[in-house]
Design a protein around this motif. Sequence first.
Motif, PDB file in Angstrom:
ATOM      1  N   TRP A   1      43.123  43.211  29.918  1.00 13.86           N
ATOM      2  CA  TRP A   1      42.763  43.867  31.172  1.00 13.86           C
ATOM      3  C   TRP A   1      43.071  45.357  31.114  1.00 13.86           C
ATOM      4  O   TRP A   1      43.906  45.809  30.336  1.00 13.86           O
ATOM      5  CB  TRP A   1      43.457  43.214  32.369  1.00 13.86           C
ATOM      6  N   ALA A   2      42.353  46.124  31.958  1.00 18.39           N
ATOM      7  CA  ALA A   2      42.509  47.576  31.973  1.00 18.39           C
ATOM      8  C   ALA A   2      41.871  48.131  33.236  1.00 18.39           C
ATOM      9  O   ALA A   2      40.984  47.520  33.836  1.00 18.39           O
ATOM     10  CB  ALA A   2      41.849  48.201  30.743  1.00 18.39           C
TER      11      ALA A   2
ATOM     12  N   VAL B   1      38.769  50.068  40.436  1.00 20.70           N
ATOM     13  CA  VAL B   1      37.871  49.347  39.532  1.00 20.70           C
ATOM     14  C   VAL B   1      38.671  48.911  38.305  1.00 20.70           C
ATOM     15  O   VAL B   1      39.396  49.738  37.713  1.00 20.70           O
ATOM     16  CB  VAL B   1      36.670  50.207  39.097  1.00 20.70           C
ATOM     17  N   PHE B   2      38.540  47.646  37.936  1.00 22.42           N
ATOM     18  CA  PHE B   2      39.270  47.104  36.795  1.00 22.42           C
ATOM     19  C   PHE B   2      38.367  46.174  36.007  1.00 22.42           C
ATOM     20  O   PHE B   2      37.397  45.627  36.547  1.00 22.42           O
ATOM     21  CB  PHE B   2      40.505  46.311  37.257  1.00 22.42           C
ATOM     22  N   THR B   3      38.691  45.992  34.734  1.00 25.50           N
ATOM     23  CA  THR B   3      38.076  44.919  33.970  1.00 25.50           C
ATOM     24  C   THR B   3      39.152  43.935  33.560  1.00 25.50           C
ATOM     25  O   THR B   3      40.238  44.323  33.110  1.00 25.50           O
ATOM     26  CB  THR B   3      37.334  45.427  32.722  1.00 25.50           C
ATOM     27  N   ILE B   4      38.857  42.660  33.761  1.00 29.90           N
ATOM     28  CA  ILE B   4      39.672  41.573  33.224  1.00 29.90           C
ATOM     29  C   ILE B   4      38.774  40.883  32.215  1.00 29.90           C
ATOM     30  O   ILE B   4      37.838  40.164  32.578  1.00 29.90           O
ATOM     31  CB  ILE B   4      40.140  40.623  34.326  1.00 29.90           C
TER      32      ILE B   4
ATOM     33  N   ILE C   1      36.073  44.367  40.501  1.00 34.70           N
ATOM     34  CA  ILE C   1      36.798  43.831  39.351  1.00 34.70           C
ATOM     35  C   ILE C   1      35.848  42.968  38.530  1.00 34.70           C
ATOM     36  O   ILE C   1      35.272  41.999  39.035  1.00 34.70           O
ATOM     37  CB  ILE C   1      38.022  43.015  39.788  1.00 34.70           C
ATOM     38  N   PHE C   2      35.668  43.339  37.280  1.00 32.20           N
ATOM     39  CA  PHE C   2      34.823  42.571  36.368  1.00 32.20           C
ATOM     40  C   PHE C   2      35.680  41.475  35.740  1.00 32.20           C
ATOM     41  O   PHE C   2      36.673  41.757  35.063  1.00 32.20           O
ATOM     42  CB  PHE C   2      34.227  43.489  35.307  1.00 32.20           C
ATOM     43  N   ASN C   3      35.320  40.229  36.003  1.00 32.65           N
ATOM     44  CA  ASN C   3      36.060  39.064  35.518  1.00 32.65           C
ATOM     45  C   ASN C   3      35.151  38.382  34.503  1.00 32.65           C
ATOM     46  O   ASN C   3      34.271  37.598  34.871  1.00 32.65           O
ATOM     47  CB  ASN C   3      36.392  38.150  36.691  1.00 32.65           C
ATOM     48  N   THR C   4      35.344  38.686  33.230  1.00 34.01           N
ATOM     49  CA  THR C   4      34.321  38.391  32.239  1.00 34.01           C
ATOM     50  C   THR C   4      34.888  37.843  30.936  1.00 34.01           C
ATOM     51  O   THR C   4      36.054  38.084  30.608  1.00 34.01           O
ATOM     52  CB  THR C   4      33.516  39.685  31.954  1.00 34.01           C
TER      53      THR C   4
ATOM     54  N   ALA D   1      43.511  39.631  38.811  1.00 29.31           N
ATOM     55  CA  ALA D   1      42.912  40.579  39.756  1.00 29.31           C
ATOM     56  C   ALA D   1      43.835  40.836  40.935  1.00 29.31           C
ATOM     57  O   ALA D   1      44.059  41.990  41.337  1.00 29.31           O
ATOM     58  CB  ALA D   1      41.564  40.049  40.241  1.00 29.31           C
ATOM     59  N   LEU D   2      44.384  39.782  41.496  1.00 36.24           N
ATOM     60  CA  LEU D   2      45.269  39.958  42.642  1.00 36.24           C
ATOM     61  C   LEU D   2      46.543  40.696  42.252  1.00 36.24           C
ATOM     62  O   LEU D   2      47.069  41.494  43.036  1.00 36.24           O
ATOM     63  CB  LEU D   2      45.592  38.602  43.274  1.00 36.24           C
ATOM     64  N   GLU D   3      47.043  40.450  41.036  1.00 38.22           N
ATOM     65  CA  GLU D   3      48.227  41.183  40.570  1.00 38.22           C
ATOM     66  C   GLU D   3      47.941  42.679  40.493  1.00 38.22           C
ATOM     67  O   GLU D   3      48.761  43.505  40.911  1.00 38.22           O
ATOM     68  CB  GLU D   3      48.650  40.662  39.194  1.00 38.22           C
TER      69      GLU D   3
END
Length: 284
Positions: free
Chosen positions: A94-95, A84-87, A55-58, A204-206
């Motif tokens: 997010w997506a 794999v996700f981006t936040i 997960i990209f947290n950016t 991310a946890l959601e």
Amino acid sequence: MTVSTAPSPAVVAEPAFGLLLDVDGPIASPVSRTVAITSIGRDLAAMANRGIPVIFNTGRSDDFIAREVVPPLREAGLRAGAPVFTISEKGAVWAEVTPEGLGEIHIDAELRLPGALADDVRALVAERFSGHMFFDETKRAMISLEQRTDVANEDYLAVQPEFDAAVPALLEKHQVRDVRIDPTIISTDIEHERLGKDLGAARALELLRERGITPQAWYTMGDSRTDYAMASWLHERGHQVSHVDVRPADGIPETAHPVLTSDTGAIHDDAGAEFLSRWARSLG
């Protein structure tokens, strides 16, 4: 490269760990603003294909992720359905990340700054600061100004405080409250005060909960003090977490969780690549 036609990865309900990653610094070079080290895409794709959440947290936009981060993952063989996700924009956008690009883009409308304010900031940059920075037109909720790649970092940092000092007058003009001005080594973000790496961790946890995924432990990684917030948020909620600091020269704060740095003294994406390879190898 043709997208892989291999079967989608099976969902791993309790993977050994999950990765919550800042992008600028540990993944993308702060100099080239690209994923410049080949092993980064390879190791991320390999872990995701084994069921490890990536997960990209950016603070970056979803457009940046689609343009600079997805292609190396696709070329490395990322499979459809990998977790794999981006936040992006520090929790406002997010997506899902897929081999084809990004899935549906979600935006928290309550965290979006007014368009009129963005127009005035854009004009301010054009009138006084365009020789050192540019207005990021890809942001959906935040307002961001970034160092031009043809400008030396020390030259940018010399004028950044002048720009930052000009912003409060625009906030007052538009009567915008609950806003934070957050300078980094290559940018300044103007953002709703609720945005942050801790909000990204919560999102991310959601996202993983919706897929029935609960990592047994977490690794977080970043290059600034604000990145520690994602590890702190996870630790405070009972998760086992270690944070990797790829720019420890700023000083490592006291934390209740482990903080890791490169054994070789590497920094930025060199350090990021070092840790990603280590974690990928740990899966066998």
